[in-house]
Design a protein around this motif. Structure first.
Motif, short mmCIF file in Angstrom:
data_model
loop_
_atom_site.label_atom_id
_atom_site.label_comp_id
_atom_site.label_asym_id
_atom_site.label_seq_id
_atom_site.Cartn_x
_atom_site.Cartn_y
_atom_site.Cartn_z
N MET A 1 87.25 -62.91 -35.63
CA MET A 1 88.52 -63.31 -35.35
C MET A 1 88.57 -64.65 -36.39
SD MET A 1 90.54 -64.75 -32.14
CE MET A 1 90.77 -63.02 -31.52
N LEU A 2 89.95 -64.99 -36.94
CA LEU A 2 90.02 -66.03 -37.72
C LEU A 2 91.16 -66.97 -37.20
CD1 LEU A 2 90.38 -64.52 -41.13
CD2 LEU A 2 88.38 -65.68 -40.32
N LYS A 3 91.09 -68.23 -37.48
CA LYS A 3 92.02 -69.15 -37.08
C LYS A 3 92.46 -70.33 -38.10
CE LYS A 3 88.74 -72.35 -34.93
NZ LYS A 3 88.37 -73.35 -33.90
N PRO A 4 93.42 -70.85 -38.01
CA PRO A 4 93.61 -71.93 -39.09
C PRO A 4 92.64 -73.15 -38.67
CG PRO A 4 95.67 -71.50 -37.80
CD PRO A 4 94.41 -70.59 -37.00
N SER A 5 92.26 -73.74 -39.91
CA SER A 5 91.43 -74.93 -39.79
C SER A 5 92.34 -75.94 -39.09
CB SER A 5 91.28 -75.49 -41.11
OG SER A 5 90.59 -76.83 -41.20
N PRO A 6 91.67 -76.85 -38.35
CA PRO A 6 92.41 -77.94 -37.55
C PRO A 6 93.00 -78.96 -38.61
CG PRO A 6 90.06 -77.82 -37.02
CD PRO A 6 90.10 -76.90 -37.93
N ASP A 7 92.60 -78.81 -39.67
CA ASP A 7 93.00 -79.51 -40.69
C ASP A 7 94.39 -79.27 -41.42
OD1 ASP A 7 91.00 -81.49 -40.25
OD2 ASP A 7 89.73 -80.50 -41.50
N VAL A 8 95.08 -78.01 -41.16
CA VAL A 8 95.84 -77.40 -41.87
C VAL A 8 97.07 -77.39 -41.15
CG1 VAL A 8 96.74 -75.19 -42.60
CG2 VAL A 8 94.40 -75.87 -43.22
N VAL A 9 98.13 -77.98 -41.82
CA VAL A 9 99.62 -77.80 -41.02
C VAL A 9 100.33 -76.86 -41.78
CG1 VAL A 9 101.55 -79.24 -40.84
CG2 VAL A 9 99.24 -80.31 -40.33
N LEU A 10 101.48 -76.10 -41.22
CA LEU A 10 102.21 -75.27 -41.80
C LEU A 10 103.65 -75.89 -41.82
CD1 LEU A 10 103.17 -72.72 -43.29
CD2 LEU A 10 103.33 -71.75 -40.96
N THR A 11 104.46 -76.12 -42.85
CA THR A 11 105.60 -76.59 -42.82
C THR A 11 106.52 -75.76 -43.53
OG1 THR A 11 104.80 -78.79 -43.10
CG2 THR A 11 107.07 -78.53 -43.62
N LYS A 12 107.73 -75.21 -42.75
CA LYS A 12 108.54 -74.40 -43.09
C LYS A 12 110.10 -75.09 -43.24
CE LYS A 12 108.17 -71.16 -40.28
NZ LYS A 12 108.09 -69.92 -39.29
N ASN A 13 110.74 -74.63 -44.29
CA ASN A 13 112.17 -74.77 -44.24
C ASN A 13 112.81 -73.50 -44.81
OD1 ASN A 13 112.22 -74.84 -47.22
ND2 ASN A 13 112.00 -77.04 -47.32
N GLN A 14 114.29 -73.43 -45.02
CA GLN A 14 114.83 -72.34 -45.41
C GLN A 14 114.50 -71.90 -46.70
OE1 GLN A 14 118.94 -73.40 -44.83
NE2 GLN A 14 119.10 -74.56 -46.58
N ASP A 15 113.91 -72.46 -47.49
CA ASP A 15 113.62 -72.29 -49.04
C ASP A 15 112.16 -72.00 -49.08
OD1 ASP A 15 116.43 -72.25 -49.71
OD2 ASP A 15 115.93 -74.41 -50.03
N ALA A 16 111.29 -72.53 -48.34
CA ALA A 16 109.84 -72.40 -48.77
C ALA A 16 109.14 -72.64 -47.59
CB ALA A 16 109.45 -73.42 -49.79
N ALA A 17 107.69 -72.42 -47.73
CA ALA A 17 106.75 -72.72 -46.62
C ALA A 17 105.46 -73.25 -47.40
CB ALA A 17 106.25 -71.49 -45.74
N VAL A 18 104.90 -74.35 -46.89
CA VAL A 18 103.74 -74.80 -47.61
C VAL A 18 102.76 -75.25 -46.55
CG1 VAL A 18 103.04 -76.98 -48.79
CG2 VAL A 18 105.44 -76.04 -49.27
N LEU A 19 101.31 -74.81 -46.65
CA LEU A 19 100.33 -75.31 -45.88
C LEU A 19 99.74 -76.35 -46.61
CD1 LEU A 19 98.43 -71.72 -45.48
CD2 LEU A 19 99.44 -73.20 -43.84
N LEU A 20 99.47 -77.39 -45.93
CA LEU A 20 98.68 -78.67 -46.36
C LEU A 20 97.51 -78.70 -45.66
CD1 LEU A 20 98.81 -81.39 -47.73
CD2 LEU A 20 99.98 -82.50 -45.60
N ASP A 21 96.52 -79.12 -46.32
CA ASP A 21 95.02 -79.42 -45.81
C ASP A 21 95.17 -80.66 -45.88
OD1 ASP A 21 92.63 -79.73 -45.49
OD2 ASP A 21 91.74 -77.87 -46.77
N LYS A 22 95.02 -81.41 -44.59
CA LYS A 22 95.06 -83.07 -44.65
C LYS A 22 93.74 -83.52 -45.25
CE LYS A 22 96.33 -82.44 -40.45
NZ LYS A 22 96.67 -83.01 -39.13
N ARG A 23 92.71 -82.67 -44.89
CA ARG A 23 91.46 -83.10 -45.29
C ARG A 23 91.07 -83.23 -46.67
NH1 ARG A 23 87.85 -80.07 -46.90
NH2 ARG A 23 88.78 -78.03 -46.05
N SER A 24 91.60 -82.18 -47.44
CA SER A 24 91.61 -82.33 -49.09
C SER A 24 92.60 -82.91 -49.74
CB SER A 24 91.26 -81.00 -49.52
OG SER A 24 92.29 -80.07 -49.27
N GLY A 25 93.85 -82.87 -49.13
CA GLY A 25 95.23 -83.13 -49.67
C GLY A 25 95.63 -81.85 -50.52
#
Length: 85
Positions: A1-25
């Protein structure tokens, strides 16, 4: 089973979605279908279950979906966005 890294944040708006890895930037822009895959796997669904769901939703792309999902999951694992649970 997989899960997101605790350092990852998903941000969505009506036009796009971005995954940010806070650890690496690093950040990764996702298309709408990739967001569905990421969210379903984050919720504990297996890759096979996600493939089955997408094949039901998009029957015209039934043959292409398993490879597309596998490549996306492999890329997210390689980038340490998805990690083993």
């Amino acid at each position: 089973m997989l899960k997101p890294s605790p350092d990852v944040v998903l941000t969505k708006n009506q036009d796009a979605a971005v995954l940010l890895d806070k650890r690496s930037g690093s950040y990764y822009r996702l298309n709408p279908l990739a967001v569905v895959v990421f969210e379903r796997i984050s919720a504990g669904r297996s890759e096979d279950a996600v493939v089955t769901e997408l094949q039901t939703r998009f029957p015209d792309d039934r043959e292409r979906i398993p490879g597309d999902v596998a490549r996306l999951v492999a890329a997210l694992r390689s980038a340490h966005i998805l990690v083993a649970a």
